[in-house]
Design an enzyme around this catalytic site. Structure first.
Site, short mmCIF file in Angstrom:
data_model
loop_
_atom_site.label_atom_id
_atom_site.label_comp_id
_atom_site.label_asym_id
_atom_site.label_seq_id
_atom_site.Cartn_x
_atom_site.Cartn_y
_atom_site.Cartn_z
N GLY A 83 -37.94 2.84 -14.83
CA GLY A 83 -39.28 2.59 -15.33
C GLY A 83 -39.68 3.61 -16.37
O GLY A 83 -39.30 4.78 -16.30
N LYS A 246 -30.08 -4.30 -5.00
CA LYS A 246 -29.87 -2.87 -5.30
C LYS A 246 -30.59 -2.00 -4.28
O LYS A 246 -31.74 -2.26 -3.94
CB LYS A 246 -30.42 -2.58 -6.70
N HIS A 270 -31.13 5.19 -4.97
CA HIS A 270 -32.21 5.31 -5.97
C HIS A 270 -32.18 6.74 -6.55
O HIS A 270 -33.21 7.34 -6.85
CB HIS A 270 -33.56 5.05 -5.28
N ARG A 273 -34.28 9.38 -4.68
CA ARG A 273 -35.73 9.42 -4.90
C ARG A 273 -36.53 8.79 -3.77
O ARG A 273 -37.75 8.84 -3.77
CB ARG A 273 -36.07 8.70 -6.23
N GLY A 303 -26.30 9.84 -8.66
CA GLY A 303 -25.62 11.12 -8.76
C GLY A 303 -24.43 11.14 -9.70
O GLY A 303 -23.63 12.09 -9.66
C1 LIG Z 1 -37.24 8.08 -13.91
C2 LIG Z 1 -36.59 7.05 -13.04
C3 LIG Z 1 -37.17 5.79 -12.92
C4 LIG Z 1 -36.57 4.82 -12.14
N1 LIG Z 1 -37.14 3.57 -12.06
C5 LIG Z 1 -36.51 2.59 -11.36
C6 LIG Z 1 -37.02 1.28 -11.37
O1 LIG Z 1 -38.04 0.99 -11.99
N2 LIG Z 1 -36.34 0.34 -10.67
C7 LIG Z 1 -35.19 0.62 -9.98
O2 LIG Z 1 -34.60 -0.27 -9.35
N3 LIG Z 1 -34.68 1.86 -9.97
C8 LIG Z 1 -35.30 2.84 -10.65
N4 LIG Z 1 -34.76 4.11 -10.69
C9 LIG Z 1 -33.49 4.37 -9.98
C10 LIG Z 1 -32.28 4.12 -10.90
O3 LIG Z 1 -32.13 2.76 -11.18
C11 LIG Z 1 -30.99 4.63 -10.25
O4 LIG Z 1 -30.86 4.06 -8.97
C12 LIG Z 1 -30.90 6.14 -10.15
O5 LIG Z 1 -31.55 6.79 -11.22
C13 LIG Z 1 -29.43 6.58 -10.13
O6 LIG Z 1 -29.30 7.90 -9.80
P1 LIG Z 1 -29.07 9.07 -10.88
O7 LIG Z 1 -30.36 9.22 -11.61
O8 LIG Z 1 -28.77 10.25 -9.99
O9 LIG Z 1 -27.93 8.66 -11.75
C14 LIG Z 1 -35.36 5.11 -11.44
C15 LIG Z 1 -34.78 6.37 -11.60
C16 LIG Z 1 -35.37 7.33 -12.39
C17 LIG Z 1 -34.69 8.66 -12.54
#
Ligand SMILES: Cc1cc2nc3c(=O)[nH]c(=O)nc-3n(C[C@H](O)[C@H](O)[C@H](O)COP(=O)(O)O)c2cc1C
Length: 377
Positions: A83, A246, A270, A273, A303
């Protein structure tokens, strides 16, 4: 942009992003659930896993192509839906869409993307997957699914690990909200990061571009705890294209999803998060692969910080891998050029590692070496 020449690794990009972004934006991107140990430990486990080299194999010609659904991606990775990417740098979403078009690698388009979903699929020349969240009364979801279908999306990603948005203290401390509000602390923060502020705020505050006007509103922090298997069944009936779920870390869930007729599962925490105490996704991937057999499409994110990490995910059962923060850092650090550079770094690291592993393509999996004792009882 000025920093791109200084990016030689994901760590470089993160360091530069931290310097350039307002604290509020950096903490939104970089932050994780709780104290962040879940996210950090997953990356540690990723490092602890090793790859088995193989010497004296002729691997002069190596291909990074991977078949995903019915087409060949020219890289074994794509970009996970995130996002508000335009907070990293103005126009970030479209930079990702252009890269997806160049490499035929999918870019995830978040429900809360800062560019309309119709624009994204057009610029990505079809190589975009739409991601959505369940929402309060279900209506927004249905409208979004219809919009995605009309816009020409062929793959829908349902993110299921956000029954409630995880508590991320770094975001809370900075007062991060979407759409964001600028109070005194944020004003000071922006004033202290003028390069970002002048380029980003001058173009107007990035917003959740799939909403507003006739498309209603979206509350990022609302509960989605009501969503259940019946909702998934309804989506399966409604969506004729590829359906990816997912945010799965549980073998029993994965078995049931396969039975429910989804086309692929994206194993993911995620990026740490959501649940600080979640199992390590990279090991969950191995267990889910074992349970679902060799054929069922499994994707992976969380990761991944290097090309070798990408190969580790393939080694433990992934059929495709998605990058998250690494790409955001590079966009923030060096704009489009920085992101292209990060892309090339991942590509080079994968290709060079494949040479050491004696692999000329990803048609076979790398052999993982998982330290004894890393696993679950
Ligand atoms: C800033 C940010 C926003 C994200 N927003 C979404 C989102 O809107 N929808 C979603 O399915 N995952 C979202 N994610 C999760 C990512 O799709 C993904 O699962 C995750 O970033 C992967 O891990 P990594 O950042 O360690 O590579 C978000 C991650 C971050 C860092």
């Amino acid at each position: 942009m000025m920093f791109s020449r200084q990016i030689h690794s994901c760590a470089d990009a993160r360091r530069l992003a931290k310097r350039r972004l307002p604290w509020m934006v950096f903490d939104y991107m970089d932050g994780a659930a709780g104290e962040g140990y879940g996210e950090a430990q997953n990356r540690q486990v990723m490092q602890d896993i090793r790859l088995q080299p193989s010497v004296l194999v002729n691997v002069e010609h190596r291909s990074l192509d991977v078949r995903v659904f019915d087409h060949d991606a020219r890289r074994p990775f794509g970009v996970s839906p995130m996002g508000m990417c335009n907070l990293a740098t103005p126009g970030a979403d479209l930079m990702l869409a252009r890269q997806a078009a160049r490499y035929h690698s999918p870019v995830g388009v978040s429900t809360v993307a800062s560019t309309p979903l119709e624009k994204m699929i057009e610029v990505a020349e079809g190589h975009a997957w739409f991601q959505f969240y369940f929402s309060g009364d279900g209506r927004v979801v249905n409208t979004l699914i219809d919009r995605a279908q009309v816009a020409g999306y062929r793959t829908l990603v349902v993110t299921v690990d956000v029954a409630e948005v995880g508590r991320r203290p770094r975001e809370l401390k900075r007062g991060f909200k979407m759409p964001f509000r600028i109070g005194v602390p944020q004003f000071i923060d922006f004033a202290l990061h003028p390069v970002w502020s002048l380029s980003s705020l001058a173009r107007g505050k990035p917003d959740m571009a799939n909403f507003g006007g006739e498309f209603g509103t979206f509350d990022r922090t609302e509960t989605r705890a009501r969503a259940d298997w019946d909702d998934l069944d309804r989506i399966r009936d409604q969506w004729k294209g590829n359906l990816v779920v997912k945010g799965v870390l549980n073998v029993a869930d994965a078995v049931r999803l396969k039975a429910a007729g989804v086309d692929a599962i994206q194993v993911s925490s995620h990026g740490g998060r959501q649940l600080e105490s979640a199992p390590y996704p990279i090991l969950a991937l191995r267990d889910i692969r074992t349970a679902l057999g060799p054929e069922f499409p499994l994707f992976f994110d969380s990761g991944i910080r290097s090309g070798e990490d990408v190969l580790k995910a393939y080694a433990l059962g992934a059929d495709f891998v998605f990058l998250g923060r690494s790409i955001l850092y590079s966009l923030a650090a060096g704009g489009e050029r920085g992101m292209e550079q990060m892309w090339d770094i991942f590509s080079d690291e994968i290709s060079i590692a494949m040479a050491q592993l004696g692999m000329d393509s990803l048609k076979t999996r790398p052999t993982p070496r998982v330290p004894e004792g890393l696993g679950y009882s």
